[in-house]
Enzyme design. Structure first.
Site, mmCIF file in Angstrom:
data_model
loop_
_atom_site.group_PDB
_atom_site.id
_atom_site.type_symbol
_atom_site.label_atom_id
_atom_site.label_comp_id
_atom_site.label_asym_id
_atom_site.label_seq_id
_atom_site.Cartn_x
_atom_site.Cartn_y
_atom_site.Cartn_z
ATOM 1 N N ASP A 247 1.397 6.538 -7.094
ATOM 2 C CA ASP A 247 2.679 6.087 -7.639
ATOM 3 C C ASP A 247 2.809 6.494 -9.099
ATOM 4 O O ASP A 247 2.269 5.846 -9.994
ATOM 5 C CB ASP A 247 2.783 4.558 -7.498
ATOM 6 N N LYS A 254 6.101 6.244 -14.940
ATOM 7 C CA LYS A 254 5.269 5.222 -15.580
ATOM 8 C C LYS A 254 4.612 5.821 -16.815
ATOM 9 O O LYS A 254 4.241 6.988 -16.797
ATOM 10 C CB LYS A 254 4.137 4.786 -14.637
ATOM 11 N N ASP A 266 -2.308 2.493 -4.778
ATOM 12 C CA ASP A 266 -1.042 1.974 -4.268
ATOM 13 C C ASP A 266 -0.903 2.070 -2.737
ATOM 14 O O ASP A 266 0.131 1.714 -2.190
ATOM 15 C CB ASP A 266 0.123 2.690 -4.961
ATOM 16 N N ARG A 329 9.114 -1.034 -1.815
ATOM 17 C CA ARG A 329 10.059 -1.754 -0.952
ATOM 18 C C ARG A 329 10.915 -0.795 -0.131
ATOM 19 O O ARG A 329 11.363 -1.135 0.946
ATOM 20 C CB ARG A 329 10.904 -2.711 -1.799
#
Ligand code: BES
Ligand code: MN
Ligand code: ZN
Length: 473
Positions: A247, A254, A266, A329
């Site tokens: 990720d 990030k 992740d 999600r």
């Protein structure tokens, strides 16, 4: 892999872990040694003692058997891990667990701590001193061979999950992860089907495809099924695991070093789901379980999904994707929708989903929430304390849905600064029509320093919890 075996005698030359409520010399130590140990234990009311006797490592732990059983078991797991360290230091290869109490589960807990604490991820090191400890012998006629077998299986599964999580993305991409699941299925005896990008497109898994859009590697969607002939449940349990093999945050990149460095972790939820199925099938539990793992990396490549994009999900609903770092999600939503066809008794997802869950309770436990029945929740919570992968439940009130409202789509993929772990859960709930429980493992999945039998890095959290939950069904 360290193996646990049962024998009915302590070898005279072996290393020993003695569990006792009052030390008695029952394994033939010379009187002088025994007297010394007795005197030492009396001094300052010591609860543990280590003694090296002609190359033999002896560790004695005095337990208060009136203590709460779950806490006592955890105490022994931790002690087991410290004994593993001591024995490795002395280059020992074997340890005998000699339990002078009548509580057999204490031997199993100590063995579990020894094995889990003895884990190493050393395959990429060319010069490395591997641990010498290879076998843990439980000395007792009272311990059931069945339980030893189950414990070996769940320890092996935990180590496998840890290996997958510790593996970086240049070694383990979504296809590699799916291949690992195939291997687990082959070894333990459960069915594994892997959907490739073409099939994922045909199924219109918009969430998974959107996250994969910035990647050069193809996504996978793995379907695992363990269905024994004598399954106790009519409707299957479905496990869903987040399989983000890395990720970066995508275009909502990030910052590194502080938040991207650990993001090979992740897919810890996905690894836990595969490994739990491995342990369940290997131990031949009488329960019908399905595992679903959507997998991809999350990268800011050329067609990466851009903040503001509106994505049509597999269930036909739309999501205004305002932050590409809220990718978990997106892929889980399609898997939860896919699960509806099974009419599950209960669906549990495991995901390193939010920094907010980690901020809320840290690495000590799992954040849980959902619509599962009170009985289901009680059982999950009970298991979580049995194995010390404790669940702390957050509210799941509908108020939080307001935070996900979008002006242009059915919902947004971020809920703002408040209640971040809960809004993630509420987002996912919309893709369910069955009893559902969400486990956010962002805190305990990957830890910065060794903690007893949890090694630095991947912990394999979730595997022991799920195994215990299904064992008790
Ligand atoms: N994988 C991260 C969450 C995470 C954080 C796991 C720390 C393990 C350790 C997740 O995809 C993420 O980036 N979540 C965002 C969501 C936010 C953008 C709404 C977060 O928590 O910051
Ligand atoms: Mn993210
Ligand atoms: Zn993530």
């Amino acid at each position: 892999m360290t193996e646990i075996i049962l024998k009915n005698k302590v070898s005279a030359s072996g290393n020993v872990l003695v569990i006792t409520s009052r030390f008695e010399n029952l394994f033939g130590l010379p009187d002088k040694v025994n007297d010394y140990i007795q005197a030492e234990l009396k001094k300052e009311d010591k609860k543990t003692l280590t003694y090296n006797y002609i190359g033999k490592y002896i560790s004695i732990i005095i337990v208060d058997t009136s203590k709460e059983p779950k806490a006592l078991a955890e105490h022994l797991r931790k002690h087991g891990a410290s004994v593993a360290d001591g024995i490795n230091l002395h280059k020992g290869t074997e340890v005998f667990i000699y339990n002078q109490t009548k509580f057999h589960n204490l031997s199993l807990a100590a063995a579990e701590g020894l094995v889990l604490g003895n884990y190493q991820f050393s395959k990429h090191k060319s010069k490395f001193k591997n641990n010498t400890l290879k076998s843990v012998v439980i000395v007792s006629s009272g311990v059931d061979a069945h339980r030893v077998n189950d414990l070996n299986n769940v320890c092996k599964a935990t180590a496998w999950a840890r290996d997958l999580v510790n593996e970086p993305v240049n070694v383990l991409n979504a296809v590699d992860l799916a291949n690992a699941f195939k291997q687990m299925g082959k070894e333990a005896g459960f069915k594994v089907e892997v959907l490739n990008k073409k099939k994922i497109e045909n199924l219109k898994m918009g969430g998974l495809l959107s996250v994969n859009a910035g990647s050069v590697d193809e996504p996978t969607f793995t379907i695992m099924e363990y269905k024994p002939a004598k399954a106790k449940n009519k409707k299957p349990y479905v496990l869903v695991g987040k399989g983000v093999v890395y990720d970066t945050g995508g275009l909502s990149l990030k910052p590194t070093p502080n938040s991207m460095d650990q993001m090979k972790c992740d897919m810890a939820g996905g690894a836990a789901v595969g490994a739990a199925l491995y342990a369940i099938a290997k131990s031949k539990l009488n329960v019908h379980v399905i595992g679903l793992v959507p997998a991809t990396d999350n990268r800011p490549g050329f067609n990466a999904f851009a903040p503001g994009d509106i994505i049509t999900m597999m269930d036909g609903s739309t999501v205004e994707m305002l932050n590409s770092d809220a990718e978990g999600r997106m892929i889980l939503a399609d898997a939860l929708h896919y699960a509806k066809q099974y009419k599950p008794e209960l669906t549990i997802d495991l995901a390193t989903l939010t920094g907010a869950a980690m901020a809320a309770i840290g690495p000590s436990g799992i954040v849980g929430m959902g619509t599962a029945t009170v009985q289901q929740k009680e059982k999950l919570h009970e298991s979580s304390f049995n194995v010390h992968e404790r669940i702390a439940e957050l509210p799941f009130w509908d108020d939080y849905n307001d935070l996900l409202k979008s002006e242009v789509a059915d919902q947004k993929n971020i809920g703002g600064p408040l209640a971040g772990a809960i809004t993630a859960g509420k987002f996912l709930e919309k893709f369910t029509d069955y009893p559902y429980y969400h486990l956010d493992i962002a805190g305990p999945a990957f830890i910065p320093a060794k903690d007893g039998y949890r090694p630095k890095g991947a912990t394999g959290v979730g595997v022991r919890l799920l195994f215990d939950f299904f064992k008790n069904q």
